[in-house]
Design an enzyme around this catalytic site. Structure first.
Site, PDB file in Angstrom:
ATOM      1  N   GLY A  89      11.698  37.836   8.605  1.00 52.64           N
ATOM      2  CA  GLY A  89      10.394  37.494   7.950  1.00 52.64           C
ATOM      3  C   GLY A  89       9.410  37.902   8.801  1.00 52.64           C
ATOM      4  N   LEU A 147       6.789  39.983   8.172  1.00 49.53           N
ATOM      5  CA  LEU A 147       6.962  41.396   8.433  1.00 49.53           C
ATOM      6  C   LEU A 147       5.663  41.966   8.788  1.00 49.53           C
ATOM      7  CD1 LEU A 147       9.104  41.702   4.915  1.00 49.53           C
ATOM      8  CD2 LEU A 147       9.914  41.494   7.131  1.00 49.53           C
ATOM      9  N   HIS A 148       5.858  43.158   9.314  1.00 53.38           N
ATOM     10  CA  HIS A 148       4.630  43.653   9.625  1.00 53.38           C
ATOM     11  C   HIS A 148       5.034  45.468   9.396  1.00 53.38           C
ATOM     12  CE1 HIS A 148       7.021  44.590  12.998  1.00 53.38           C
ATOM     13  NE2 HIS A 148       7.007  43.225  13.323  1.00 53.38           N
ATOM     14  N   HIS A 178       8.552  46.644  10.352  1.00 47.32           N
ATOM     15  CA  HIS A 178       9.800  46.414   9.238  1.00 47.32           C
ATOM     16  C   HIS A 178       9.565  47.310   8.192  1.00 47.32           C
ATOM     17  CE1 HIS A 178       9.194  42.241  11.004  1.00 47.32           C
ATOM     18  NE2 HIS A 178      10.423  42.532  11.471  1.00 47.32           N
ATOM     19  N   GLY A 235      15.105  48.260  14.717  1.00 49.33           N
ATOM     20  CA  GLY A 235      14.220  48.689  15.371  1.00 49.33           C
ATOM     21  C   GLY A 235      14.558  48.937  17.049  1.00 49.33           C
ATOM     22  N   ASP A 242      13.599  46.082  19.811  1.00 46.69           N
ATOM     23  CA  ASP A 242      14.833  45.328  20.386  1.00 46.69           C
ATOM     24  C   ASP A 242      15.766  46.086  20.846  1.00 46.69           C
ATOM     25  OD1 ASP A 242      13.772  42.388  19.668  1.00 46.69           O
ATOM     26  OD2 ASP A 242      13.553  43.396  17.811  1.00 46.69           O
ATOM     27  N   GLN A 245      19.181  44.481  21.800  1.00 47.71           N
ATOM     28  CA  GLN A 245      19.811  44.004  20.561  1.00 47.71           C
ATOM     29  C   GLN A 245      20.437  45.195  19.798  1.00 47.71           C
ATOM     30  OE1 GLN A 245      18.253  41.317  17.605  1.00 47.71           O
ATOM     31  NE2 GLN A 245      17.581  42.990  16.484  1.00 47.71           N
TER      32      GLN A 245
HETATM   33  O1  PAF Z   1      15.700  41.577  15.045  1.00 49.53           O
HETATM   34  C1  PAF Z   1      15.652  40.436  14.145  1.00 49.53           C
HETATM   35  O2  PAF Z   1      14.600  40.215  13.634  1.00 49.53           O
HETATM   36  C2  PAF Z   1      16.749  39.494  14.357  1.00 49.53           C
HETATM   37  O3  PAF Z   1      17.134  39.378  15.638  1.00 49.53           O
HETATM   38  C3  PAF Z   1      17.776  39.833  13.304  1.00 49.53           C
HETATM   39  C4  PAF Z   1      18.501  41.168  13.583  1.00 49.53           C
HETATM   40  C5  PAF Z   1      17.251  39.841  11.920  1.00 49.53           C
HETATM   41  C6  PAF Z   1      19.020  38.672  13.279  1.00 49.53           C
HETATM   42  O4  PAF Z   1      18.324  37.598  13.001  1.00 49.53           O
END
Ligand code: PAF
Length: 284
Positions: A31, A33-34, A37, A147, A150, A153
């Site tokens: 959430g 959001l920008h 996203h 994105g 991250d 990630q």
């Molecule tokens: O990048 C994020 O916003 C979060 O780490 C994700 C991938 C939604 C997991 O909670």
């Protein structure tokens, strides 16, 4: 656009859509959001038949309680922002829906999780893997969009999908920046005006550093970036490393035959910001 809170409901809707032959695009979010996203949502809309966005502030990935508490939450605002986009379905569960009992799964991502974010935020990637694997199980998307801001990630999620054989294609999407260069992030809205003004120094320094690779060793350039940023009284660098874009291990020399990414985490007052930029693409 429909907003769904329960797993059974979203499963039923998506099963029907799959029967209609629609491919599912999934954008997991927390959430706040920008436009970063929204760019993922629009890309998902171009590549798949139905776009699902999840909005869930995942408690298991926060190693700092204060960070979890202050994380911005405004579901109605997010829904309003998504309404004119390609998103057709929002999945916004409560924590009990995702974690009816504590998730005790332990993932092992080896050296990928021992550096940078993994080193400074213990348990963070285990929490990310817990929630993303659960969301993938619920939504069963054909493609999921993440994105590059991250960066680590993304590497972890690719590794998780590979290890667990999850049948989803991970689409890596470029960083979207504010007009002054600051990488878009939900945390930017927590910055005070003076911190927001000074946060631009992070991306500005990285852009400047990219042009200095000729005159500095990797180590000298890392030191230069950290010193430059820390000269600003509002900023405190946690780490800056230039890493191999695949292994995420720090590179020692510009000659190493790999694509290189400079990854940074900086405390801007109480708010921790991350960013990254390419520092040389591998030549064939
Ligand atoms: O990048 C994020 O916003 C979060 O780490 C994700 C991938 C939604 C997991 O909670």
């Amino acid at each position: 656009m429909q907003v769904v809170k329960h797993i059974n409901d979203i499963r039923t809707i998506l099963n029907d859509k799959r029967k209609e032959g629609l491919s599912i695009g999934f954008v997991p979010t927390m959430g706040a959001l920008h436009n970063g996203h929204i760019s993922l949502v629009e890309l998902a809309g171009q590549q798949t038949g139905l776009v699902v966005v999840s909005i869930f502030v995942n408690p298991t990935q926060f190693n700092d309680k204060a960070d979890l508490e202050r994380y911005p939450r405004d579901l109605q605002k997010d829904v309003d922002l998504l309404t004119p986009t390609a998103c057709q379905l929002v999945f916004a569960p409560e924590p009990d829906e995702i974690y009816p009992e504590p998730d005790t799964r332990q993932f092992n991502f080896g050296t990928l999780e021992q550096v940078m974010e993994g080193k400074f935020r213990p348990g963070h990637f285990n929490g990310v893997a817990q929630v993303v694997s659960s969301l993938f199980e619920i939504v069963q998307p054909d493609k999921a969009f993440f994105g590059q801001k991250d960066f680590q990630q993304l590497a972890i999620i690719n590794e998780m999908v590979r290890k667990l054989n999850i049948p989803v294609e991970i689409i890596s999407c470029p960083i979207i920046r504010e007009a002054d260069g600051l990488a878009m992030s939900s945390r930017n809205m927590l910055l005070s005006p003076v911190h927001r003004q000074n946060a631009v120094v992070i991306s500005a320094t990285l852009f400047e550093a990219i042009n200095k690779t000729g005159g500095f060793t990797v180590q000298e350039l890392c030191k230069w970036v950290i010193t430059r940023i820390n000269e600003n009284e509002y900023l405190n660098t946690e780490y800056f490393e230039i890493v191999d874009s695949v292994t995420l291990q720090p590179v020692k020399s510009w000659d190493e035959p790999c694509s290189k990414v400079g990854c940074i985490a900086v405390h801007c007052g109480k708010i921790r910001l991350i960013d990254n930029m390419e520092f040389g693409v591998m030549k064939d």
